[in-house]
Design a protein around this motif. Sequence first.
Motif: not given
Length: 362
Positions: A3-12, A127-142
Amino acid sequence: MSFTLPGNSPLAPIVLDAVVIGAGQAGLAAAYYLRKRGVAFRVLEGAATAGAAWAARYDSLRLFSPAWASGLPGRPWPGNSLRYPTRDETVAYLRDYAAHFNFSVDTGQRVTRLAPASGQPGYAVHTAAGRTYLARYVIIATGPYAQPRVPAWANQLPPAVAQRHSRDYQRPAQLPGTGPVAVVGSGNSALQIAADLAATGRPLFAAFDERTSAIPNNQLMWTGLTLTGFMKVPRHTAPGRWLHRQPEGVVSGDLHHLRRLGNVAFIGRATGVQSGGIIQGAKAPTPPLEAVVWATGYRPNYPWIELPILAPDGFPQHQRGLTAAPGVAFLGLPWLDTRSSALLNGAGADARRVVAALLAGQ
Protein backbone atom coordinates in the motif's frame (compact mmCIF):
# COMPACT_ATOMS: atom_id res chain seq x y z
CA MET A 1 0.85 -6.84 -1.06
CA SER A 2 1.81 -3.21 -0.83
CA PHE A 3 0.00 0.00 0.00
CA THR A 4 1.09 3.58 -0.42
CA LEU A 5 1.58 5.07 3.02
CA PRO A 6 0.06 8.57 2.86
CA GLY A 7 2.02 11.28 4.66
CA ASN A 8 4.28 11.11 7.66
CA SER A 9 1.74 12.00 10.33
CA PRO A 10 1.99 10.11 13.65
CA LEU A 11 -1.54 8.94 12.92
CA ALA A 12 -0.84 7.88 9.36
CA PRO A 13 -2.45 4.54 8.48
CA ILE A 14 -0.66 1.40 9.56
CA VAL A 15 -0.11 -0.76 6.48
CA LEU A 16 -0.21 -4.53 6.87
CA ASP A 17 -0.95 -7.71 4.99
CA ALA A 18 -3.72 -8.69 7.42
CA VAL A 19 -5.74 -7.37 10.33
CA VAL A 20 -7.44 -9.63 12.85
CA ILE A 21 -10.29 -8.01 14.77
CA GLY A 22 -10.57 -9.53 18.24
CA ALA A 23 -8.03 -11.14 20.59
CA GLY A 24 -10.12 -14.02 21.91
CA GLN A 25 -9.48 -17.65 21.06
CA ALA A 26 -10.50 -17.30 17.39
CA GLY A 27 -8.38 -14.20 16.80
CA LEU A 28 -5.34 -15.70 18.52
CA ALA A 29 -5.68 -18.94 16.55
CA ALA A 30 -5.80 -16.86 13.35
CA ALA A 31 -2.67 -15.04 14.50
CA TYR A 32 -0.90 -18.38 14.99
CA TYR A 33 -1.52 -19.47 11.41
CA LEU A 34 -0.81 -16.03 9.93
CA ARG A 35 2.53 -16.09 11.73
CA LYS A 36 3.30 -19.55 10.35
CA ARG A 37 2.63 -18.24 6.83
CA GLY A 38 4.93 -15.24 7.30
CA VAL A 39 2.14 -12.69 6.97
CA ALA A 40 2.57 -9.19 8.42
CA PHE A 41 -0.44 -8.69 10.69
CA ARG A 42 -1.77 -7.13 13.85
CA VAL A 43 -4.56 -8.22 16.16
CA LEU A 44 -6.87 -5.39 17.23
CA GLU A 45 -8.50 -5.63 20.65
CA GLY A 46 -10.84 -3.03 22.10
CA ALA A 47 -10.04 -3.93 25.69
CA ALA A 48 -6.77 -3.63 27.59
CA THR A 49 -5.65 -7.27 27.19
CA ALA A 50 -6.16 -10.38 25.13
CA GLY A 51 -8.98 -12.62 26.33
CA ALA A 52 -10.89 -9.71 27.84
CA ALA A 53 -14.30 -11.05 26.83
CA TRP A 54 -13.71 -14.06 29.08
CA ALA A 55 -12.69 -11.83 31.99
CA ALA A 56 -16.12 -10.17 31.85
CA ARG A 57 -18.02 -13.44 32.28
CA TYR A 58 -19.49 -14.64 35.58
CA ASP A 59 -17.09 -15.57 38.37
CA SER A 60 -18.19 -19.19 38.72
CA LEU A 61 -17.87 -20.08 35.02
CA ARG A 62 -16.07 -23.27 34.09
CA LEU A 63 -15.37 -24.56 30.61
CA PHE A 64 -17.61 -27.37 29.43
CA SER A 65 -14.59 -29.23 28.04
CA PRO A 66 -11.49 -30.50 29.87
CA ALA A 67 -8.15 -28.78 29.40
CA TRP A 68 -6.81 -31.48 27.08
CA ALA A 69 -9.72 -30.87 24.69
CA SER A 70 -9.61 -27.06 24.92
CA GLY A 71 -6.19 -26.01 23.70
CA LEU A 72 -5.24 -23.63 20.92
CA PRO A 73 -2.72 -24.68 18.26
CA GLY A 74 0.90 -24.94 19.32
CA ARG A 75 0.44 -24.56 23.09
CA PRO A 76 -1.40 -27.05 25.32
CA TRP A 77 -2.91 -25.97 28.61
CA PRO A 78 -0.50 -26.06 31.54
CA GLY A 79 -1.25 -28.15 34.63
CA ASN A 80 -3.67 -31.04 35.05
CA SER A 81 -5.06 -31.81 31.60
CA LEU A 82 -8.13 -33.55 33.05
CA ARG A 83 -9.49 -30.51 34.89
CA TYR A 84 -12.28 -28.26 33.61
CA PRO A 85 -10.63 -24.82 33.66
CA THR A 86 -12.22 -21.86 35.44
CA ARG A 87 -12.91 -18.48 33.92
CA ASP A 88 -9.76 -16.98 35.43
CA GLU A 89 -7.64 -19.90 34.21
CA THR A 90 -9.04 -19.37 30.71
CA VAL A 91 -8.18 -15.67 30.76
CA ALA A 92 -4.65 -16.49 31.97
CA TYR A 93 -4.23 -19.13 29.26
CA LEU A 94 -5.24 -16.74 26.46
CA ARG A 95 -2.98 -13.98 27.76
CA ASP A 96 -0.11 -16.42 28.09
CA TYR A 97 -0.77 -17.71 24.58
CA ALA A 98 -0.53 -14.23 23.06
CA ALA A 99 2.61 -13.45 25.07
CA HIS A 100 4.31 -16.79 24.35
CA PHE A 101 4.10 -16.27 20.60
CA ASN A 102 4.74 -12.52 20.96
CA PHE A 103 1.82 -11.64 18.71
CA SER A 104 1.40 -7.98 17.82
CA VAL A 105 -1.81 -7.22 19.73
CA ASP A 106 -2.86 -3.57 19.61
CA THR A 107 -5.04 -3.12 22.69
CA GLY A 108 -7.44 -0.23 23.26
CA GLN A 109 -8.35 -0.33 19.56
CA ARG A 110 -12.11 -0.81 19.37
CA VAL A 111 -13.05 -1.06 15.71
CA THR A 112 -15.67 1.46 14.62
CA ARG A 113 -15.60 1.01 10.84
CA LEU A 114 -14.57 -1.59 8.28
CA ALA A 115 -14.84 -0.35 4.71
CA PRO A 116 -13.09 -0.64 1.34
CA ALA A 117 -9.81 1.25 1.24
CA SER A 118 -10.02 4.48 -0.72
CA GLY A 119 -8.18 4.45 -4.04
CA GLN A 120 -6.40 1.15 -3.56
CA PRO A 121 -7.22 -2.53 -3.12
CA GLY A 122 -7.98 -3.93 0.28
CA TYR A 123 -9.74 -2.55 3.32
CA ALA A 124 -9.53 0.25 5.87
CA VAL A 125 -10.13 -0.60 9.51
CA HIS A 126 -10.81 2.44 11.72
CA THR A 127 -10.77 2.45 15.51
CA ALA A 128 -12.23 4.63 18.24
CA ALA A 129 -8.69 5.57 19.26
CA GLY A 130 -8.22 7.35 15.93
CA ARG A 131 -6.06 4.77 14.20
CA THR A 132 -6.54 3.45 10.66
CA TYR A 133 -5.17 0.12 9.47
CA LEU A 134 -4.92 -0.79 5.78
CA ALA A 135 -4.82 -4.45 4.86
CA ARG A 136 -5.50 -6.86 2.02
CA TYR A 137 -6.98 -9.42 4.41
CA VAL A 138 -9.33 -8.86 7.36
CA ILE A 139 -10.43 -11.59 9.74
CA ILE A 140 -13.40 -10.67 11.93
CA ALA A 141 -12.92 -12.70 15.11
CA THR A 142 -15.10 -10.82 17.57
CA GLY A 143 -16.57 -14.09 18.85
CA PRO A 144 -20.14 -15.33 19.13
CA TYR A 145 -22.73 -12.62 18.82
CA ALA A 146 -22.44 -10.05 21.60
CA GLN A 147 -25.72 -8.10 21.58
CA PRO A 148 -27.94 -9.42 24.42
CA ARG A 149 -31.27 -10.87 23.34
CA VAL A 150 -34.26 -10.84 25.71
CA PRO A 151 -37.94 -11.62 25.11
CA ALA A 152 -40.04 -8.75 23.78
CA TRP A 153 -42.22 -8.92 26.89
CA ALA A 154 -39.32 -8.35 29.29
CA ASN A 155 -40.13 -4.64 29.40
CA GLN A 156 -43.51 -5.47 30.94
CA LEU A 157 -41.85 -6.30 34.24
CA PRO A 158 -42.16 -3.44 36.74
CA PRO A 159 -39.12 -1.22 37.38
CA ALA A 160 -38.78 -2.67 40.87
CA VAL A 161 -37.67 -6.00 39.34
CA ALA A 162 -33.93 -5.80 38.64
CA GLN A 163 -33.04 -7.23 35.26
CA ARG A 164 -29.59 -8.31 34.10
CA HIS A 165 -28.52 -10.26 31.05
CA SER A 166 -26.04 -13.11 31.51
CA ARG A 167 -23.45 -11.04 29.63
CA ASP A 168 -23.48 -8.56 32.50
CA TYR A 169 -23.88 -11.03 35.37
CA GLN A 170 -20.76 -11.89 37.36
CA ARG A 171 -21.80 -12.72 40.93
CA PRO A 172 -24.92 -12.94 43.16
CA ALA A 173 -24.14 -9.69 44.99
CA GLN A 174 -25.04 -7.77 41.82
CA LEU A 175 -28.71 -8.61 42.34
CA PRO A 176 -30.63 -6.75 45.05
CA GLY A 177 -32.49 -8.39 47.92
CA THR A 178 -32.67 -11.93 49.21
CA GLY A 179 -36.10 -12.83 47.85
CA PRO A 180 -37.24 -14.67 44.72
CA VAL A 181 -35.06 -14.50 41.63
CA ALA A 182 -35.60 -16.14 38.23
CA VAL A 183 -33.05 -17.33 35.71
CA VAL A 184 -34.56 -17.54 32.24
CA GLY A 185 -32.80 -19.76 29.73
CA SER A 186 -32.20 -23.36 28.71
CA GLY A 187 -28.47 -23.50 28.14
CA ASN A 188 -25.43 -24.40 30.18
CA SER A 189 -24.79 -20.81 31.23
CA ALA A 190 -28.32 -20.61 32.63
CA LEU A 191 -27.70 -23.70 34.76
CA GLN A 192 -24.36 -22.44 36.08
CA ILE A 193 -25.76 -19.01 36.93
CA ALA A 194 -28.83 -20.54 38.56
CA ALA A 195 -26.63 -22.74 40.75
CA ASP A 196 -24.50 -19.72 41.63
CA LEU A 197 -27.57 -17.78 42.81
CA ALA A 198 -29.17 -20.76 44.53
CA ALA A 199 -26.05 -21.21 46.65
CA THR A 200 -26.97 -17.98 48.45
CA GLY A 201 -30.12 -19.66 49.76
CA ARG A 202 -32.61 -17.29 48.12
CA PRO A 203 -35.61 -18.80 46.28
CA LEU A 204 -34.58 -19.55 42.70
CA PHE A 205 -37.03 -20.13 39.84
CA ALA A 206 -35.57 -21.75 36.73
CA ALA A 207 -37.51 -20.92 33.57
CA PHE A 208 -36.00 -23.88 31.72
CA ASP A 209 -37.45 -25.63 28.68
CA GLU A 210 -38.09 -29.21 29.81
CA ARG A 211 -37.61 -30.46 26.24
CA THR A 212 -33.89 -29.61 26.39
CA SER A 213 -31.73 -32.70 26.17
CA ALA A 214 -29.15 -33.43 28.87
CA ILE A 215 -25.90 -35.24 28.21
CA PRO A 216 -23.06 -36.40 30.49
CA ASN A 217 -19.89 -34.35 30.59
CA ASN A 218 -16.91 -36.48 31.54
CA GLN A 219 -13.59 -37.69 30.21
CA LEU A 220 -15.17 -40.72 28.53
CA MET A 221 -17.64 -38.55 26.64
CA TRP A 222 -14.95 -36.16 25.42
CA THR A 223 -12.74 -39.06 24.39
CA GLY A 224 -15.65 -40.46 22.39
CA LEU A 225 -16.44 -37.10 20.79
CA THR A 226 -12.80 -36.70 19.83
CA LEU A 227 -12.28 -40.19 18.43
CA THR A 228 -15.54 -40.18 16.44
CA GLY A 229 -15.03 -36.66 15.11
CA PHE A 230 -18.57 -35.73 16.20
CA MET A 231 -17.63 -32.13 17.01
CA LYS A 232 -15.82 -31.72 13.68
CA VAL A 233 -18.61 -32.70 11.27
CA PRO A 234 -18.86 -29.81 8.76
CA ARG A 235 -22.20 -28.06 8.55
CA HIS A 236 -22.25 -28.22 4.74
CA THR A 237 -22.44 -32.05 4.78
CA ALA A 238 -25.68 -34.02 5.16
CA PRO A 239 -24.77 -35.21 8.70
CA GLY A 240 -23.72 -31.67 9.59
CA ARG A 241 -27.01 -30.19 8.38
CA TRP A 242 -28.87 -32.70 10.54
CA LEU A 243 -26.71 -31.92 13.58
CA HIS A 244 -27.18 -28.19 13.07
CA ARG A 245 -30.95 -28.60 13.33
CA GLN A 246 -30.68 -30.34 16.70
CA PRO A 247 -30.97 -28.17 19.85
CA GLU A 248 -27.91 -27.79 22.03
CA GLY A 249 -27.95 -30.08 25.05
CA VAL A 250 -26.95 -29.18 28.59
CA VAL A 251 -24.64 -30.91 31.06
CA SER A 252 -26.73 -33.54 32.83
CA GLY A 253 -24.73 -33.29 36.06
CA ASP A 254 -25.40 -29.55 36.34
CA LEU A 255 -29.09 -30.07 35.64
CA HIS A 256 -29.45 -32.87 38.19
CA HIS A 257 -27.57 -30.85 40.81
CA LEU A 258 -29.94 -27.94 40.37
CA ARG A 259 -33.01 -30.16 40.57
CA ARG A 260 -31.84 -31.54 43.92
CA LEU A 261 -31.64 -28.14 45.61
CA GLY A 262 -34.51 -27.42 47.96
CA ASN A 263 -34.72 -23.72 47.14
CA VAL A 264 -34.99 -24.24 43.37
CA ALA A 265 -38.24 -24.65 41.43
CA PHE A 266 -38.46 -25.43 37.70
CA ILE A 267 -41.36 -23.58 36.05
CA GLY A 268 -40.82 -24.61 32.42
CA ARG A 269 -40.08 -22.38 29.45
CA ALA A 270 -40.94 -18.73 30.15
CA THR A 271 -43.95 -17.59 28.12
CA GLY A 272 -44.74 -14.09 29.40
CA VAL A 273 -45.34 -11.74 32.29
CA GLN A 274 -48.18 -11.33 34.75
CA SER A 275 -48.85 -8.19 36.75
CA GLY A 276 -46.89 -7.73 39.94
CA GLY A 277 -43.51 -8.85 38.63
CA ILE A 278 -44.45 -12.46 37.90
CA ILE A 279 -43.01 -14.53 35.04
CA GLN A 280 -45.31 -17.18 33.65
CA GLY A 281 -43.70 -20.52 32.88
CA ALA A 282 -45.14 -23.38 30.84
CA LYS A 283 -45.60 -25.36 34.07
CA ALA A 284 -46.16 -22.69 36.70
CA PRO A 285 -45.70 -18.97 37.45
CA THR A 286 -43.10 -17.49 39.72
CA PRO A 287 -44.09 -15.47 42.77
CA PRO A 288 -43.46 -11.71 42.56
CA LEU A 289 -39.77 -11.43 41.75
CA GLU A 290 -37.01 -9.20 43.00
CA ALA A 291 -34.67 -9.91 40.09
CA VAL A 292 -34.31 -11.74 36.78
CA VAL A 293 -31.22 -12.95 34.93
CA TRP A 294 -31.80 -13.43 31.21
CA ALA A 295 -29.58 -16.24 29.92
CA THR A 296 -31.40 -16.05 26.60
CA GLY A 297 -28.58 -15.68 24.14
CA TYR A 298 -27.38 -13.01 21.77
CA ARG A 299 -28.00 -11.49 18.39
CA PRO A 300 -25.51 -10.03 15.88
CA ASN A 301 -24.43 -6.41 16.09
CA TYR A 302 -22.17 -5.27 13.29
CA PRO A 303 -23.07 -1.62 12.59
CA TRP A 304 -19.41 -0.94 11.89
CA ILE A 305 -19.18 -3.26 8.87
CA GLU A 306 -19.67 -1.36 5.60
CA LEU A 307 -19.30 -4.33 3.29
CA PRO A 308 -21.97 -6.46 1.55
CA ILE A 309 -21.42 -9.43 3.88
CA LEU A 310 -24.43 -9.12 6.19
CA ALA A 311 -27.96 -10.45 5.65
CA PRO A 312 -30.96 -8.11 6.09
CA ASP A 313 -31.38 -9.47 9.62
CA GLY A 314 -27.80 -8.53 10.45
CA PHE A 315 -26.36 -12.05 10.51
CA PRO A 316 -23.04 -12.62 8.73
CA GLN A 317 -23.25 -14.16 5.27
CA HIS A 318 -20.40 -16.58 4.69
CA GLN A 319 -19.41 -20.00 3.42
CA ARG A 320 -17.42 -21.73 6.16
CA GLY A 321 -16.18 -18.31 7.25
CA LEU A 322 -15.33 -16.88 3.83
CA THR A 323 -17.41 -13.94 2.59
CA ALA A 324 -18.31 -12.37 -0.74
CA ALA A 325 -15.82 -9.58 -0.01
CA PRO A 326 -12.45 -10.90 -1.29
CA GLY A 327 -10.01 -11.24 1.58
CA VAL A 328 -12.57 -10.85 4.38
CA ALA A 329 -13.58 -13.73 6.64
CA PHE A 330 -15.32 -14.47 9.92
CA LEU A 331 -14.07 -16.75 12.68
CA GLY A 332 -15.49 -17.89 16.01
CA LEU A 333 -19.18 -17.85 15.07
CA PRO A 334 -21.60 -20.58 16.18
CA TRP A 335 -21.58 -23.30 13.54
CA LEU A 336 -19.26 -21.30 11.31
CA ASP A 337 -18.27 -24.75 10.06
CA THR A 338 -18.83 -27.30 12.85
CA ARG A 339 -20.48 -27.57 16.25
CA SER A 340 -17.14 -26.66 17.85
CA SER A 341 -16.55 -23.49 15.78
CA ALA A 342 -17.42 -21.10 18.61
CA LEU A 343 -15.55 -23.12 21.23
CA LEU A 344 -11.92 -23.09 22.28
CA ASN A 345 -11.38 -26.56 20.88
CA GLY A 346 -12.72 -25.56 17.46
CA ALA A 347 -10.83 -22.32 16.95
CA GLY A 348 -7.64 -23.87 15.62
CA ALA A 349 -9.14 -25.99 12.85
CA ASP A 350 -11.28 -23.16 11.51
CA ALA A 351 -8.41 -20.67 11.68
CA ARG A 352 -6.05 -22.98 9.80
CA ARG A 353 -8.56 -23.54 7.01
CA VAL A 354 -9.68 -19.91 6.72
CA VAL A 355 -6.16 -18.47 6.70
CA ALA A 356 -5.09 -20.95 4.02
CA ALA A 357 -8.14 -20.11 1.88
CA LEU A 358 -7.66 -16.35 2.19
CA LEU A 359 -4.02 -16.49 1.22
CA ALA A 360 -4.87 -18.76 -1.71
CA GLY A 361 -7.35 -16.17 -2.95
CA GLN A 362 -10.40 -18.38 -2.43
